[in-house]
Scaffold this motif. Structure first.
Motif, mmCIF file in Angstrom:
data_model
loop_
_atom_site.group_PDB
_atom_site.id
_atom_site.type_symbol
_atom_site.label_atom_id
_atom_site.label_comp_id
_atom_site.label_asym_id
_atom_site.label_seq_id
_atom_site.Cartn_x
_atom_site.Cartn_y
_atom_site.Cartn_z
ATOM 1 N N GLU A 28 0.531 5.351 -1.397
ATOM 2 C CA GLU A 28 0.758 6.472 -0.479
ATOM 3 C C GLU A 28 1.837 7.411 -1.009
ATOM 4 O O GLU A 28 1.742 8.634 -0.876
ATOM 5 N N ASN A 50 -4.494 -3.012 4.844
ATOM 6 C CA ASN A 50 -3.337 -2.363 5.458
ATOM 7 C C ASN A 50 -2.772 -3.232 6.575
ATOM 8 O O ASN A 50 -3.482 -4.055 7.144
ATOM 9 N N GLN A 106 0.825 -1.205 0.000
ATOM 10 C CA GLN A 106 0.000 0.000 0.000
ATOM 11 C C GLN A 106 0.862 1.259 0.000
ATOM 12 O O GLN A 106 0.402 2.334 -0.379
ATOM 13 N N MET A 122 -6.697 2.976 -0.790
ATOM 14 C CA MET A 122 -6.276 2.738 0.587
ATOM 15 C C MET A 122 -7.439 2.156 1.377
ATOM 16 O O MET A 122 -8.284 2.874 1.904
#
Length: 245
Positions: free
Chosen positions: A56, A77, A52, A72
């Motif tokens: 970002e 996560n 992820q 996201m």
């Protein structure tokens, strides 16, 4: 004393040098992305767990293209539970529903980062993006991916369902250093190599647009006096399209 930090840096450099030899693929990726921006589309970036971080880094980043949509999703996560992200990335049938919640277009591009390329979420996301008419770029390690079995019911790996396969030239398992006193290999290279490739591709896409006489939308540092004002206009334009704005 062995200077493992120097050895690690050299291995990363060697892998990146090897990856950069894929000039045709790298330039094809940049062309796809510049075409997307030219037609007012979005570049979606998806990864699970540590992957992820690529979304970002590329989204809402100083010097980066504005129309980057980092996908996201908390369940993918490592926070709040790293084990949950592992369960979710192996879970088939969820990623397509995630994409359905977002505003997409046939001129969009999907970038999926998966070092092993074997897990169901990335494969599902690629298939869903293609069904919506997007071009799919996967960033993976072919040495790794070709030595593991798919965890998707189709039996396919991410590389098998992507339009362009960008090899980060890593090794099976990703970790590269060894010591006879240590039971496992240690220090993985994929993050630095893949991030360098992707940021460089974005730079080439920006250059492509400039060569066509297009001044592309680029985020400005919020720590520059003019940054907030410039970025506020971009946020106003892309809010509701870039999912996290």
């Amino acid at each position: 004393m062995k200077k493992r930090y120097i050895e690690f840096a050299q291995i990363m450099k060697d892998q990146l040098d090897q990856a950069l030899q894929q000039e045709e693929k790298i330039e094809a990726c940049a062309r796809i992305i510049s075409d997307t921006v030219r037609h007012d589309g979005l570049v979606h970036v998806f990864g699970c767990g540590h992957s992820q971080m690529f979304g970002e880094e590329l989204c809402f980043r100083t010097g980066g293209l504005v129309p980057i949509n980092a996908i996201m999703i908390p369940q993918y996560n490592i926070y709040p539970k790293v084990r949950l992200s592992q369960v979710m990335e192996r879970c088939e049938g969820v990623a397509a529903s995630v994409l359905d919640t977002m505003q997409t277009s046939t001129v969009d591009t999907m970038i999926i980062v998966s070092v092993s390329g074997r897990n169901a979420a990335g494969i599902d996301m690629a298939l869903s993006a293609k069904e919506k008419g997007m071009k799919v770029i996967c960033v993976t390690s072919l040495d790794y991916s070709t030595q593991v079995a798919s965890r998707h019911s189709s039996g396919k790996l991410l590389k098998d369902v992507s339009d362009i396969v960008l090899d980060i030239c890593g090794v099976k398992g990703d970790a590269v250093l060894e010591d006879e006193r240590v039971s496992e290999k240690f220090c993985s290279t994929s993050t630095v190599v893949a991030m360098s490739l992707l940021i460089g591709i974005m730079g080439q896409a920006i250059q492509n647009l400039a060569d066509e006489g297009i001044d592309p939308p680029i985020w400005v540092s919020g720590n520059l006096d003019r940054g907030d004002a410039v970025n506020a206009e971009y946020i106003k334009k892309y809010k509701g399209r870039v999912d996290i704005l």
